[in-house]
Scaffold this motif. Structure first.
Motif, PDB file in Angstrom:
ATOM      1  N   TYR A 162      42.799   5.429  35.024  1.00 57.82           N
ATOM      2  CA  TYR A 162      41.734   5.486  33.919  1.00 57.82           C
ATOM      3  C   TYR A 162      39.932   5.501  34.481  1.00 57.82           C
ATOM      4  CZ  TYR A 162      42.132   1.175  37.511  1.00 57.82           C
ATOM      5  OH  TYR A 162      41.438   0.567  38.991  1.00 57.82           O
ATOM      6  N   LYS A 163      39.945   5.290  33.795  1.00 58.98           N
ATOM      7  CA  LYS A 163      38.431   5.617  34.165  1.00 58.98           C
ATOM      8  C   LYS A 163      37.614   4.358  34.472  1.00 58.98           C
ATOM      9  CE  LYS A 163      37.111   8.427  29.978  1.00 58.98           C
ATOM     10  NZ  LYS A 163      36.308   8.833  28.490  1.00 58.98           N
ATOM     11  N   THR A 164      36.498   4.982  35.481  1.00 63.14           N
ATOM     12  CA  THR A 164      35.304   4.015  36.157  1.00 63.14           C
ATOM     13  C   THR A 164      34.310   3.914  35.853  1.00 63.14           C
ATOM     14  OG1 THR A 164      35.738   4.909  38.818  1.00 63.14           O
ATOM     15  CG2 THR A 164      37.477   3.090  37.871  1.00 63.14           C
ATOM     16  N   GLY A 165      33.200   3.481  36.149  1.00 64.51           N
ATOM     17  CA  GLY A 165      31.643   3.744  36.682  1.00 64.51           C
ATOM     18  C   GLY A 165      31.469   5.229  37.476  1.00 64.51           C
ATOM     19  N   ASP A 166      31.701   5.469  38.310  1.00 63.26           N
ATOM     20  CA  ASP A 166      32.049   6.533  39.248  1.00 63.26           C
ATOM     21  C   ASP A 166      33.271   7.823  39.269  1.00 63.26           C
ATOM     22  OD1 ASP A 166      33.578   5.082  40.413  1.00 63.26           O
ATOM     23  OD2 ASP A 166      32.506   4.976  42.420  1.00 63.26           O
ATOM     24  N   TYR A 199      37.701   8.429  38.839  1.00 67.10           N
ATOM     25  CA  TYR A 199      39.026   7.856  38.394  1.00 67.10           C
ATOM     26  C   TYR A 199      39.246   7.045  38.974  1.00 67.10           C
ATOM     27  CZ  TYR A 199      37.628  11.254  34.169  1.00 67.10           C
ATOM     28  OH  TYR A 199      37.288  11.825  33.307  1.00 67.10           O
ATOM     29  N   ASN A 200      40.121   5.910  38.509  1.00 67.40           N
ATOM     30  CA  ASN A 200      41.056   5.869  39.667  1.00 67.40           C
ATOM     31  C   ASN A 200      42.394   5.753  39.227  1.00 67.40           C
ATOM     32  OD1 ASN A 200      39.813   4.292  41.410  1.00 67.40           O
ATOM     33  ND2 ASN A 200      39.797   2.453  40.357  1.00 67.40           N
ATOM     34  N   LYS A 254      39.985   2.822  28.429  1.00 70.96           N
ATOM     35  CA  LYS A 254      39.475   3.830  29.369  1.00 70.96           C
ATOM     36  C   LYS A 254      40.732   4.259  30.803  1.00 70.96           C
ATOM     37  CE  LYS A 254      35.235   2.229  30.205  1.00 70.96           C
ATOM     38  NZ  LYS A 254      34.385   2.923  29.486  1.00 70.96           N
TER      39      LYS A 254
END
Length: 131
Positions: free
Chosen positions: A95-99, A101-102, A64
């Motif tokens: 990194y990718k998150t469900g909604d 990036y963080n 991710k």
């Protein structure tokens, strides 16, 4: 789950560092004051993820990761740390998150003469290139 590396991490999200004031910046320049961070915990690297466990828990699968960067930037500025970061640099992970990036900034195994951020950066890069 094979543990590749383990350490002590101080970390913050990008929006938390961006909210630091001049008073916060000045306070970090004194001796024995840790660099700006909002969370602490133990960080564990496995072949497929980074896990930070402490007051807050964070699991980042390596697949991710969108960006890994070692150094200062417009959010985590050199002026935030003693000696303008002569002995260490923050490790930034996007990194990718469900909604979306963080973005987090990590300081791993911080001591009087620096951090282990370079070692962790190199190891993560190697793991990502092996995929």
């Amino acid at each position: 789950m094979q543990i590749l590396q383990i350490g002590k991490a101080m970390w913050s999200y990008d929006y938390e560092i961006a909210a630091c004031t001049l008073i916060d910046e000045g306070g970090t320049l004194f001796s024995l004051t840790p660099p700006p961070h909002h969370r602490e915990g133990e960080i564990i690297m496995t072949a497929d993820s980074l896990v930070i466990d402490g007051y807050n828990y964070l699991n980042i699968p390596l697949n991710k990761l969108e960006q890994i960067y070692l150094g200062f930037d417009e959010v985590y500025k050199r002026s935030l740390v003693k000696n303008n970061g002569m002995f260490w640099q923050p490790l930034r992970l996007v990194y990718k998150t469900g909604d979306g990036y963080n973005t987090i900034y990590l300081i791993i195994d911080h001591g009087f003469f620096g951090t282990k951020n370079q070692l962790w950066f190199d190891t993560i890069k190697q793991l990502l290139s092996d995929d």
